[in-house]
Design a protein around this motif. Sequence first.
Motif, PDB file in Angstrom:
ATOM      1  N   GLU A  60       0.825  -1.207   0.000  1.00  0.00           N
ATOM      2  CA  GLU A  60       0.000   0.000   0.000  1.00  0.00           C
ATOM      3  C   GLU A  60       0.862   1.261   0.000  1.00  0.00           C
ATOM      4  OE1 GLU A  60      -3.680   2.082  -0.049  1.00  0.00           O
ATOM      5  OE2 GLU A  60      -3.030   0.059  -0.579  1.00  0.00           O
ATOM      6  N   VAL A  61       1.975   1.224   0.698  1.00  0.00           N
ATOM      7  CA  VAL A  61       2.904   2.366   0.676  1.00  0.00           C
ATOM      8  C   VAL A  61       3.406   2.594  -0.745  1.00  0.00           C
ATOM      9  CG1 VAL A  61       5.133   3.230   1.463  1.00  0.00           C
ATOM     10  CG2 VAL A  61       3.600   2.103   3.081  1.00  0.00           C
ATOM     11  N   CYS A  62       3.797   1.510  -1.399  1.00  0.00           N
ATOM     12  CA  CYS A  62       4.287   1.604  -2.774  1.00  0.00           C
ATOM     13  C   CYS A  62       3.207   2.178  -3.691  1.00  0.00           C
ATOM     14  CB  CYS A  62       4.718   0.223  -3.261  1.00  0.00           C
ATOM     15  SG  CYS A  62       5.332   0.172  -4.951  1.00  0.00           S
ATOM     16  N   ARG A  63       1.979   1.675  -3.536  1.00  0.00           N
ATOM     17  CA  ARG A  63       0.884   2.145  -4.390  1.00  0.00           C
ATOM     18  C   ARG A  63       0.650   3.632  -4.214  1.00  0.00           C
ATOM     19  NH1 ARG A  63      -4.155   3.532  -4.323  1.00  0.00           N
ATOM     20  NH2 ARG A  63      -4.341   3.302  -2.055  1.00  0.00           N
ATOM     21  N   LYS A  64       0.655   4.104  -2.963  1.00  0.00           N
ATOM     22  CA  LYS A  64       0.405   5.521  -2.705  1.00  0.00           C
ATOM     23  C   LYS A  64       1.519   6.399  -3.269  1.00  0.00           C
ATOM     24  CE  LYS A  64      -2.590   5.115   1.365  1.00  0.00           C
ATOM     25  NZ  LYS A  64      -3.693   5.918   0.782  1.00  0.00           N
ATOM     26  N   ILE A  65       2.755   5.945  -3.143  1.00  0.00           N
ATOM     27  CA  ILE A  65       3.869   6.724  -3.693  1.00  0.00           C
ATOM     28  C   ILE A  65       3.750   6.807  -5.204  1.00  0.00           C
ATOM     29  CG2 ILE A  65       6.370   6.719  -4.083  1.00  0.00           C
ATOM     30  CD1 ILE A  65       6.662   5.638  -1.212  1.00  0.00           C
ATOM     31  N   GLU A 116       1.226   6.847  -7.025  1.00  0.00           N
ATOM     32  CA  GLU A 116       0.119   7.677  -7.505  1.00  0.00           C
ATOM     33  C   GLU A 116       0.624   9.007  -8.063  1.00  0.00           C
ATOM     34  OE1 GLU A 116      -2.547   8.047  -4.235  1.00  0.00           O
ATOM     35  OE2 GLU A 116      -3.524   6.108  -4.592  1.00  0.00           O
ATOM     36  N   GLY A 117       1.752   9.476  -7.527  1.00  0.00           N
ATOM     37  CA  GLY A 117       2.251  10.773  -7.988  1.00  0.00           C
ATOM     38  C   GLY A 117       3.726  10.799  -8.313  1.00  0.00           C
ATOM     39  N   ASP A 118       4.377   9.633  -8.245  1.00  0.00           N
ATOM     40  CA  ASP A 118       5.829   9.590  -8.447  1.00  0.00           C
ATOM     41  C   ASP A 118       6.185   8.292  -9.160  1.00  0.00           C
ATOM     42  OD1 ASP A 118       8.567   9.335  -8.310  1.00  0.00           O
ATOM     43  OD2 ASP A 118       8.728   9.711  -6.162  1.00  0.00           O
ATOM     44  N   ASN A 119       6.591   8.410 -10.417  1.00  0.00           N
ATOM     45  CA  ASN A 119       6.966   7.228 -11.185  1.00  0.00           C
ATOM     46  C   ASN A 119       8.473   7.082 -11.351  1.00  0.00           C
ATOM     47  OD1 ASN A 119       4.361   6.196 -11.772  1.00  0.00           O
ATOM     48  ND2 ASN A 119       4.084   7.762 -13.343  1.00  0.00           N
ATOM     49  N   THR A 120       9.242   7.925 -10.668  1.00  0.00           N
ATOM     50  CA  THR A 120      10.685   7.931 -10.906  1.00  0.00           C
ATOM     51  C   THR A 120      11.527   7.442  -9.734  1.00  0.00           C
ATOM     52  OG1 THR A 120      10.859  10.246 -10.211  1.00  0.00           O
ATOM     53  CG2 THR A 120      10.468   9.836 -12.546  1.00  0.00           C
ATOM     54  N   THR A 121      11.122   7.699  -8.491  1.00  0.00           N
ATOM     55  CA  THR A 121      11.932   7.281  -7.348  1.00  0.00           C
ATOM     56  C   THR A 121      12.004   5.762  -7.282  1.00  0.00           C
ATOM     57  OG1 THR A 121      11.272   9.238  -6.077  1.00  0.00           O
ATOM     58  CG2 THR A 121      12.213   7.393  -4.848  1.00  0.00           C
TER      59      THR A 121
END
Length: 227
Positions: free
Chosen positions: A63-68, A70-75
């Motif tokens: 869920e942490v990964c999914r939330k990140i 949502e707005g960040d495809n690069t980190t």
Amino acid sequence: MGKIVLVVDDEKNIVDILSFNLKKEGYEIFVAYDGHSALDSYNKIRPDLILLDVMLPLLDGFEVCRKIREGDNTTPIIMLTAREEETDKVFGLELGADDYITKPFSVRELQARVKANIRRGDNRAEELGAMSTGFVIDKERFDVYVNGQGAELTQREFELISFLASTPGKVFSREELLHEVWQYEYFGDLRAVDVAVRRLREKVEEDSGQPKYIMTKRGVGYYFSSL
């Protein structure tokens, strides 16, 4: 200042081992012990890479990964898991994780994975910088970037624009698009193509009423303009 790594795990001994060995490699380390703290830390420090355990209190790593994502495809995100099930690994990758390491792991292997993923993350950031103007089809992320902004296409929309853009200037009839993109023969209703084109234009064109990329050849079909 070195690259910043956010280490997220609820086992303090693992956090200590990871932090000690990554600091020796020159990384600046921040830590979190649960899912909520992980998101708070991510938003505050914007790390260069995240080591993210799957089994976390309050909010699991998936869920942490999914939330990140949502707005960040690069980190870059490397999932840490004690689970051996293939489905868990695949699920993490489908959510947007870049890599995974199964516990127990070799410190040297982890250091190598961190280094490789940070390098890829830097390359990805450079690519996005180059996307600041223009139109880019990203086949790894299954998305289109217009002036640096992701269009958030559905799979069908991405397949449609990728097919059109594969041969710029070539006009495809609706029947051809149904066959090539939808993978079925023409049965008499071509509205699916027109609806998909309309929605696609709304996402990638600055003015969908005056498109620059997805063009109509009246009476014939559609084509992609690279001009």
